[in-house]
Design a protein around this motif. Sequence first.
Motif: not given
Length: 237
Positions: A94-103
């Motif tokens: 989940l943390e990896n996925l959230r990072l993908g949306a950091s922009v």
Amino acid sequence: MLALTNLSVNYGAVSALRNVDLHLQAGEVVALLGANGAGKSTVLRTISGLIRPVGGDVVYAGETLHTLSPTAIVARGVAHCPEGRRVFGGMSVLENLRLGASVRSDAAGIRSDMARMLSLFPILDERQHQSAGTLSGGEQQMLALARALMARPKVLLLDEPSLGVAPLIVRSIFATLSELRAEGVTMLLVEQNARAALALADRAYVLRTGSVALSGTAAELRGSPEIEQAYLGAGAA
Ligand code: ATP
């Protein structure tokens, strides 16, 4: 939508790309084929701002990309899914996925895309709290793709999504790419599996030692004796 014109890239004294012309229209899937070391990953890295060209231009939607930072490029809708399952091993799925949306800053959209990724890739749903480093290679590949999709890209740059992945998972990844294609996501796909790439792509380019050796529609290239011999025939890699 995306145009590379007369692009040249060096690594120190090594010339990796020479005068490459390549373009993608909106909604197109374009495959980039070529032997090891031909320069395919270098094309993707240059588009996403990780390497600066020594000559030529990268223009996306009318704007010059090759002077922008990688973060600014992602923010414009160009996401790179790199070769070799580059996930953050110490962080959860989940943390990896959230990072993908950091922009992005649309919290509701991010939540719904997160749910969508977990339904597109049920194995990631099952392992959402597991640290990414403990996933299998194929699962990490799916996570890398899902993370790139969390940026909600308009253009997806994919570097060998099938590399080192079991055939069943390759099929699942290509099925997902096919769904994305139907949704109108533009893709530039680097792939050793030329058969799978040409089945998905509208057009393809073949790089040879840093230059475009051949280009055409996927149907034309599937019928090309050179492609047949190098990539599709018996004994091809
Ligand atoms: P593969 O399919 O093996 O990944 P590729 O077509 O993606 O190959 P690139 O990784 O783009 O090829 O490499 C193109 C050329 O640039 C190769 O000759 C490679 O050795 C060289 N190269 C790539 N990265 C670097 C680097 N960081 N420093 C020096 N040379 C590099």
